[in-house]
Design a protein around this motif. Structure first.
Motif, PDB file in Angstrom:
ATOM      1  N   LEU A 126     -16.239  49.016   5.895  1.00 49.96           N
ATOM      2  CA  LEU A 126     -14.962  48.820   5.218  1.00 49.96           C
ATOM      3  C   LEU A 126     -13.931  48.091   6.071  1.00 49.96           C
ATOM      4  N   THR A 127     -14.086  48.143   7.387  1.00 52.13           N
ATOM      5  CA  THR A 127     -13.112  47.494   8.257  1.00 52.13           C
ATOM      6  C   THR A 127     -13.603  46.174   8.834  1.00 52.13           C
ATOM      7  N   ASP A 128     -14.754  45.699   8.404  1.00 54.95           N
ATOM      8  CA  ASP A 128     -15.272  44.420   8.869  1.00 54.95           C
ATOM      9  C   ASP A 128     -14.617  43.298   8.072  1.00 54.95           C
ATOM     10  N   SER A 129     -13.699  42.549   8.708  1.00 49.78           N
ATOM     11  CA  SER A 129     -12.917  41.538   7.987  1.00 49.78           C
ATOM     12  C   SER A 129     -13.761  40.339   7.561  1.00 49.78           C
ATOM     13  N   SER A 130     -14.946  40.155   8.130  1.00 53.53           N
ATOM     14  CA  SER A 130     -15.786  39.028   7.709  1.00 53.53           C
ATOM     15  C   SER A 130     -16.374  39.256   6.317  1.00 53.53           C
ATOM     16  N   ARG A 131     -16.348  40.495   5.822  1.00 51.25           N
ATOM     17  CA  ARG A 131     -16.891  40.794   4.505  1.00 51.25           C
ATOM     18  C   ARG A 131     -15.799  40.862   3.433  1.00 51.25           C
ATOM     19  N   PHE A 132     -14.543  40.619   3.814  1.00 52.64           N
ATOM     20  CA  PHE A 132     -13.465  40.652   2.837  1.00 52.64           C
ATOM     21  C   PHE A 132     -13.586  39.476   1.876  1.00 52.64           C
ATOM     22  N   THR A 133     -13.125  39.668   0.647  1.00 52.51           N
ATOM     23  CA  THR A 133     -13.178  38.614  -0.365  1.00 52.51           C
ATOM     24  C   THR A 133     -11.796  38.438  -0.982  1.00 52.51           C
ATOM     25  N   GLY A 134     -11.633  37.392  -1.748  1.00 60.76           N
ATOM     26  CA  GLY A 134     -10.401  37.167  -2.487  1.00 60.76           C
ATOM     27  C   GLY A 134      -9.215  36.918  -1.583  1.00 60.76           C
ATOM     28  N   SER A 135      -8.073  37.435  -1.996  1.00 61.60           N
ATOM     29  CA  SER A 135      -6.838  37.188  -1.248  1.00 61.60           C
ATOM     30  C   SER A 135      -6.847  37.892   0.108  1.00 61.60           C
ATOM     31  N   HIS A 136      -7.631  38.947   0.258  1.00 61.23           N
ATOM     32  CA  HIS A 136      -7.696  39.668   1.531  1.00 61.23           C
ATOM     33  C   HIS A 136      -8.376  38.829   2.611  1.00 61.23           C
ATOM     34  N   LYS A 137      -9.297  37.993   2.188  1.00 57.05           N
ATOM     35  CA  LYS A 137     -10.034  37.152   3.128  1.00 57.05           C
ATOM     36  C   LYS A 137      -9.095  36.187   3.853  1.00 57.05           C
ATOM     37  N   GLU A 138      -8.059  35.732   3.151  1.00 58.38           N
ATOM     38  CA  GLU A 138      -7.136  34.763   3.720  1.00 58.38           C
ATOM     39  C   GLU A 138      -6.193  35.374   4.754  1.00 58.38           C
ATOM     40  N   ARG A 139      -6.147  36.693   4.834  1.00 59.48           N
ATOM     41  CA  ARG A 139      -5.244  37.345   5.775  1.00 59.48           C
ATOM     42  C   ARG A 139      -5.807  37.419   7.189  1.00 59.48           C
ATOM     43  N   PHE A 140      -7.086  37.067   7.375  1.00 55.87           N
ATOM     44  CA  PHE A 140      -7.723  37.161   8.687  1.00 55.87           C
ATOM     45  C   PHE A 140      -8.376  35.838   9.037  1.00 55.87           C
ATOM     46  N   ASP A 141      -8.383  35.515  10.346  1.00 46.72           N
ATOM     47  CA  ASP A 141      -9.081  34.292  10.763  1.00 46.72           C
ATOM     48  C   ASP A 141     -10.558  34.604  10.987  1.00 46.72           C
ATOM     49  N   SER A 142     -11.329  33.653  11.475  1.00 45.57           N
ATOM     50  CA  SER A 142     -12.774  33.837  11.613  1.00 45.57           C
ATOM     51  C   SER A 142     -13.147  34.900  12.643  1.00 45.57           C
ATOM     52  N   SER A 143     -12.276  35.156  13.617  1.00 37.56           N
ATOM     53  CA  SER A 143     -12.585  36.172  14.632  1.00 37.56           C
ATOM     54  C   SER A 143     -12.217  37.581  14.184  1.00 37.56           C
ATOM     55  N   GLY A 144     -11.538  37.699  13.034  1.00 36.27           N
ATOM     56  CA  GLY A 144     -11.186  39.018  12.543  1.00 36.27           C
ATOM     57  C   GLY A 144      -9.760  39.419  12.846  1.00 36.27           C
ATOM     58  N   ARG A 145      -9.025  38.584  13.560  1.00 36.04           N
ATOM     59  CA  ARG A 145      -7.633  38.885  13.872  1.00 36.04           C
ATOM     60  C   ARG A 145      -6.757  38.532  12.672  1.00 36.04           C
ATOM     61  N   GLY A 146      -5.711  39.323  12.458  1.00 35.10           N
ATOM     62  CA  GLY A 146      -4.797  39.073  11.359  1.00 35.10           C
ATOM     63  C   GLY A 146      -3.970  37.822  11.596  1.00 35.10           C
ATOM     64  N   ARG A 147      -3.630  37.139  10.525  1.00 37.15           N
ATOM     65  CA  ARG A 147      -2.835  35.912  10.634  1.00 37.15           C
ATOM     66  C   ARG A 147      -1.342  36.168  10.570  1.00 37.15           C
ATOM     67  N   GLY A 148      -0.928  37.406  10.352  1.00 36.84           N
ATOM     68  CA  GLY A 148       0.488  37.703  10.288  1.00 36.84           C
ATOM     69  C   GLY A 148       1.107  37.238   8.996  1.00 36.84           C
ATOM     70  N   ARG A 149       2.308  36.684   9.090  1.00 33.08           N
ATOM     71  CA  ARG A 149       3.049  36.255   7.900  1.00 33.08           C
ATOM     72  C   ARG A 149       2.308  35.162   7.140  1.00 33.08           C
ATOM     73  N   GLU A 150       1.659  34.310   7.847  1.00 37.21           N
ATOM     74  CA  GLU A 150       0.914  33.211   7.227  1.00 37.21           C
ATOM     75  C   GLU A 150      -0.154  33.749   6.277  1.00 37.21           C
ATOM     76  N   GLY A 151      -0.767  34.878   6.618  1.00 35.25           N
ATOM     77  CA  GLY A 151      -1.809  35.453   5.776  1.00 35.25           C
ATOM     78  C   GLY A 151      -1.260  36.275   4.624  1.00 35.25           C
ATOM     79  N   ARG A 152      -0.014  36.766   4.742  1.00 40.14           N
ATOM     80  CA  ARG A 152       0.562  37.601   3.694  1.00 40.14           C
ATOM     81  C   ARG A 152       1.337  36.818   2.648  1.00 40.14           C
ATOM     82  N   GLU A 153       2.011  35.764   3.070  1.00 36.42           N
ATOM     83  CA  GLU A 153       2.871  35.019   2.155  1.00 36.42           C
ATOM     84  C   GLU A 153       2.354  33.602   1.985  1.00 36.42           C
TER      85      GLU A 153
END
Length: 178
Positions: A126-153
């Motif tokens: 459930l916490t593996d960001s590489s398996r996220f889909t849809g709008s959640h996928k855009e909130r993380f980069d390829s390494s799994g780190r969050g993109r911050g504001r860029e990923g939320r808005e």
């Protein structure tokens, strides 16, 4: 007699350790009911057979002041005197008191099993960001780190192109050739 004083000092140290356990504002001079029950459980006074947690609570209520929620060191010793004959039924009152003092002397609050680290496959999945889909996928980069504001808005780029246009930025190159 020297051993008796040593046990009393050890009792005092144990009382202070349990009095401050779980409360960063505590002074170590008063023990609340929760920590009294923990002391009895951790020191094997409340064994579940001869002395139960109900007995421990009854003794606490009996020795504390009527309007108080805590006991002092003197009341703590009275409570141990009350519990000693119940815990050690075959011994005389003095022997039982010395036995209960030995159980309590130099003990510390146990923290075993309080918080366990959960390592389950479900949590990893459930916490593996590489398996996220849809709008959640855009909130993380390829390494799994969050993109911050860029990923939320959705940040607006004033380039003049529609959001998902594939050939964005190629207009100047096409017009140069003509």
């Amino acid at each position: 007699m020297a051993e008796s004083m040593d046990i009393m000092e050890q009792l005092s140290v144990t009382f202070k350790k349990f009095a401050v356990h779980g409360d960063h504002k505590a002074t170590g001079k008063e023990l609340n009911g929760k920590n009294w029950a923990k002391l009895c459980k951790d020191c094997n006074i409340a064994d579940g057979k001869t002395t139960t947690s109900t007995d421990v609570d009854i003794v606490f209520t009996k020795v504390k002041a009527k309007s108080s929620r805590v006991i002092t060191y003197e009341e703590f010793k009275k409570a141990l005197e009350e519990l000693a004959p119940r815990r050690f039924k075959g011994q005389s009152k003095e022997e039982a008191l010395q036995s209960i003092y030995r159980l309590v002397a130099n003990k510390e609050p146990a923290n075993l099993g309080v918080t366990k680290v959960l390592k389950a496959a479900a949590v990893d999945r459930l916490t593996d960001s590489s398996r996220f889909t849809g709008s959640h996928k855009e909130r993380f980069d390829s390494s799994g780190r969050g993109r911050g504001r860029e990923g939320r808005e959705e940040l607006v780029e004033n380039t003049g192109y529609v959001g998902a246009y594939r050939n964005a930025g190629t207009y100047e190159e096409k017009m140069k050739d003509k």
